[in-house]
Design a protein around this motif. Structure first.
Motif, PDB file in Angstrom:
ATOM      1  N   MET A 288      30.961   8.055  62.620  1.00  0.00           N
ATOM      2  CA  MET A 288      31.820   7.522  63.894  1.00  0.00           C
ATOM      3  C   MET A 288      33.304   6.649  63.365  1.00  0.00           C
ATOM      4  SD  MET A 288      32.113   7.184  68.130  1.00  0.00           S
ATOM      5  CE  MET A 288      30.793   5.546  67.512  1.00  0.00           C
ATOM      6  N   LEU A 289      32.297   5.740  63.196  1.00  0.00           N
ATOM      7  CA  LEU A 289      32.933   3.966  62.490  1.00  0.00           C
ATOM      8  C   LEU A 289      33.756   4.298  61.084  1.00  0.00           C
ATOM      9  CD1 LEU A 289      29.803   1.327  64.372  1.00  0.00           C
ATOM     10  CD2 LEU A 289      32.666   2.309  65.036  1.00  0.00           C
TER      11      LEU A 289
ATOM     12  N   LEU B 214      12.276   8.838  65.984  1.00  0.00           N
ATOM     13  CA  LEU B 214      12.231   8.323  64.775  1.00  0.00           C
ATOM     14  C   LEU B 214      13.301   9.338  64.682  1.00  0.00           C
ATOM     15  CD1 LEU B 214      12.542   7.173  62.441  1.00  0.00           C
ATOM     16  CD2 LEU B 214      10.935   8.894  61.441  1.00  0.00           C
ATOM     17  N   VAL B 215      13.412  10.608  64.663  1.00  0.00           N
ATOM     18  CA  VAL B 215      14.261  11.959  63.948  1.00  0.00           C
ATOM     19  C   VAL B 215      16.155  11.289  65.288  1.00  0.00           C
ATOM     20  CG1 VAL B 215      15.117  14.260  64.472  1.00  0.00           C
ATOM     21  CG2 VAL B 215      13.568  13.558  63.857  1.00  0.00           C
ATOM     22  N   ALA B 216      15.667  11.226  66.233  1.00  0.00           N
ATOM     23  CA  ALA B 216      16.932  10.988  67.473  1.00  0.00           C
ATOM     24  C   ALA B 216      17.662   9.401  67.076  1.00  0.00           C
ATOM     25  CB  ALA B 216      16.270  10.313  69.124  1.00  0.00           C
ATOM     26  N   GLY B 217      16.724   8.197  66.634  1.00  0.00           N
ATOM     27  CA  GLY B 217      17.263   6.948  65.720  1.00  0.00           C
ATOM     28  C   GLY B 217      17.809   7.552  64.610  1.00  0.00           C
ATOM     29  N   LEU B 218      17.228   8.373  64.231  1.00  0.00           N
ATOM     30  CA  LEU B 218      18.462   8.223  62.472  1.00  0.00           C
ATOM     31  C   LEU B 218      19.698   9.474  62.988  1.00  0.00           C
ATOM     32  CD1 LEU B 218      15.513   9.462  59.970  1.00  0.00           C
ATOM     33  CD2 LEU B 218      17.026   7.137  59.798  1.00  0.00           C
ATOM     34  N   ALA B 219      19.475  10.243  63.611  1.00  0.00           N
ATOM     35  CA  ALA B 219      20.616  11.375  64.302  1.00  0.00           C
ATOM     36  C   ALA B 219      21.416   9.980  64.747  1.00  0.00           C
ATOM     37  CB  ALA B 219      20.364  12.151  65.553  1.00  0.00           C
ATOM     38  N   ALA B 220      21.117   8.886  65.436  1.00  0.00           N
ATOM     39  CA  ALA B 220      22.571   8.591  66.538  1.00  0.00           C
ATOM     40  C   ALA B 220      22.964   7.319  65.579  1.00  0.00           C
ATOM     41  CB  ALA B 220      21.441   7.508  67.123  1.00  0.00           C
ATOM     42  N   VAL B 221      22.218   6.615  64.602  1.00  0.00           N
ATOM     43  CA  VAL B 221      22.541   5.869  63.572  1.00  0.00           C
ATOM     44  C   VAL B 221      23.947   6.582  62.617  1.00  0.00           C
ATOM     45  CG1 VAL B 221      21.944   4.725  61.166  1.00  0.00           C
ATOM     46  CG2 VAL B 221      21.233   4.177  63.128  1.00  0.00           C
ATOM     47  N   THR B 222      23.379   7.497  62.325  1.00  0.00           N
ATOM     48  CA  THR B 222      23.941   8.492  61.558  1.00  0.00           C
ATOM     49  C   THR B 222      25.643   8.982  61.700  1.00  0.00           C
ATOM     50  OG1 THR B 222      22.610   9.608  60.183  1.00  0.00           O
ATOM     51  CG2 THR B 222      24.321  10.706  60.184  1.00  0.00           C
ATOM     52  N   LEU B 223      25.664   8.896  64.029  1.00  0.00           N
ATOM     53  CA  LEU B 223      26.776   9.687  64.494  1.00  0.00           C
ATOM     54  C   LEU B 223      27.796   8.139  64.259  1.00  0.00           C
ATOM     55  CD1 LEU B 223      24.821  12.108  66.464  1.00  0.00           C
ATOM     56  CD2 LEU B 223      26.853  12.867  65.181  1.00  0.00           C
TER      57      LEU B 223
END
Length: 76
Positions: A43-44, A30-39
């Motif tokens: 970026m976009l 969950l934390v890795a997914g939230l970090a990936a979505v945020t990054l």
């Protein structure tokens, strides 16, 4: 009876450990997914343009200069 109780406690402890590992792994995902979505979102997103700051200078008569013993102070 002792063997059945030991077997039951052993299986229960293995189940508790497996549940703890599963819970920890799900929180990590969950934390890795939230970090990936945020990054990816950062970026976009386009960077905001910096707004110019307009400053108005005072007249030369309004500028005060004095020395307080520790250094010269210029009040503009």
């Amino acid at each position: 009876m002792n063997n059945i109780r030991s077997l039951f406690l052993g299986l229960l402890s293995v189940a508790v450990i497996a549940g703890t590992v599963l819970l920890t792994a799900s929180f990590l995902a969950l934390v890795a997914g939230l970090a990936a979505v945020t990054l990816i979102a950062r970026m976009l997103m386009p960077a905001p343009k910096r707004a110019p700051v307009y400053a108005k200078a005072r007249k030369a008569e309004e500028m005060r200069i004095w020395n307080d013993g520790r250094g010269t102070i210029i009040d503009q």
